[in-house]
Design an enzyme around this catalytic site. Sequence first.
Site, mmCIF file in Angstrom:
data_model
loop_
_atom_site.group_PDB
_atom_site.id
_atom_site.type_symbol
_atom_site.label_atom_id
_atom_site.label_comp_id
_atom_site.label_asym_id
_atom_site.label_seq_id
_atom_site.Cartn_x
_atom_site.Cartn_y
_atom_site.Cartn_z
ATOM 1 C CE LYS A 72 50.887 25.546 -1.141
ATOM 2 N NZ LYS A 72 50.513 26.621 -0.162
ATOM 3 C CB THR A 84 55.660 23.491 0.335
ATOM 4 O OG1 THR A 84 55.984 22.153 0.444
ATOM 5 C CG2 THR A 84 55.335 23.740 -1.214
ATOM 6 C CE1 TYR A 120 50.437 21.977 -1.724
ATOM 7 C CE2 TYR A 120 52.656 20.959 -1.767
ATOM 8 C CZ TYR A 120 51.694 21.704 -1.091
ATOM 9 O OH TYR A 120 51.621 22.330 0.124
ATOM 10 C CD GLU A 168 56.414 17.732 -2.110
ATOM 11 O OE1 GLU A 168 56.239 17.426 -3.547
ATOM 12 O OE2 GLU A 168 56.917 16.776 -1.435
#
Length: 347
Positions: free
Chosen positions: A161, A134, A157, A136
Amino acid sequence: MKKKIAFITGITGQDGSLLAKLLLNKNYIVHGIKRRASSFNTKRIDSIYQDHQNKSKRLILHYGDLTDSLSLYDLLNKIKPDEIYNLGAQSHVAISFINPEYTTNVDGIGNLRLLDAISKLKFKKSVKFFQASTSEMYGNQKKTLNEDSIFEPVSPYASAKLLAYWNTKIYRQAYGIFASNGIMFNHESSQRGENFISKKTTKAVAEISLGLRDILYVGNLNSYRDWGYAGDYVEAMWKIMQYKKPDDFVIATNKTHSVRRFIEIAFKRVGIKIIWKGKGINEVGFEKKSKKILVKVDKIYFRPNEVEYLKGNYSKINKLIGWKPKMTFEKLVNKMVDYDLKKLKNK
Ligand code: NAP
Ligand code: GDD
């Protein structure tokens, strides 16, 4: 010719359901894991469900969970997939601050469980693995991002990841596994979960326009996202798996828009012009014509840490694999509003 076999974690989610449809259209046999839940969680794949008794079925669901190593190993050993797509995750950034340990277990260690299982399979050299990484992971850099940009995660999160991203690279290098990362920027569709800003907005706009709701409550109006269409992104996943070697690719649109702009376009689709007034948590969006307040800010939707700006550069996947996004931002928003309107009208 022998049909290819795919194994998808997260098949009941937005991307998993779209990918399953894509692979079935390409004549794959598709296996997926679903989680045990007290009520059915398969609504996104109900349209492609095939009865267990059907001898020539090509969609096969198994109970499974990314937190359960042995059952994952067992399934892979039995199914002997050609391609594994790891899309399963607790995928909500804000919720990862509330359930950080669980998020790390599923999103970070879940990937490791799969990779380690693959490394112990006799046929590990013939399996391909895709990790849903991601944007992010980049955190707050406020610049256009590509495969060479550094990672600075700012949420549980994103750090989970990042663990998965690195282990995908490590298992590629250490065991020669065909393991690729798709570093995906935000992508949406009518199938998006209802607590992400895109779907939350389009559903609320449809409800407001039909007189079924008064106000859309949101958090940060000023963050920017590189929003693409999920249908285009699952195509990219498949293409990455067909590429001659494993690698890491940014999947993005090269454009970015604010949450505020998303909301304006969604309302425009139903003939409402939004005007903004006030500042911070006191800002409101009202309808130009009726002067009715339709959007309010509620601090409950702010995150302890925010990624303010995301914009990717998809040159690498375009140059090496020939992928590029097909759907424009405005068309995506309109398509999502139209879908939600139609669904409500048919109720
Ligand atoms: P999603 O709609 O939230 O789907 C997540 C899927 O993971 C669902 O099928 C969910 O099952 C499953 N899942 C959750 N916890 C699990 C567990 N413990 N074991 C097994 N499965 C579990 O997410 P999405 O938007 O399709 O995204 C797919 C993947 O891409 C995710 O890994 C996400 O983090 C990543 N990603 C998404 C985007 C995006 O913008 N959409 C961008 C970058 C990366 P239930 O249906 O039972 O909840
Ligand atoms: N969810 C939500 N709800 N977000 C809001 C709201 C609200 O009411 N109001 C403003 N936002 C802002 C968030 O603060 C964020 O800046 C932006 O809208 C997008 O939020 P989400 O739609 O929740 O997506 P995300 O960017 O946090 O995460 C998604 O994209 C990632 C890739 O960049 C998810 O799909 C992740 O799984 C994915 O990795």
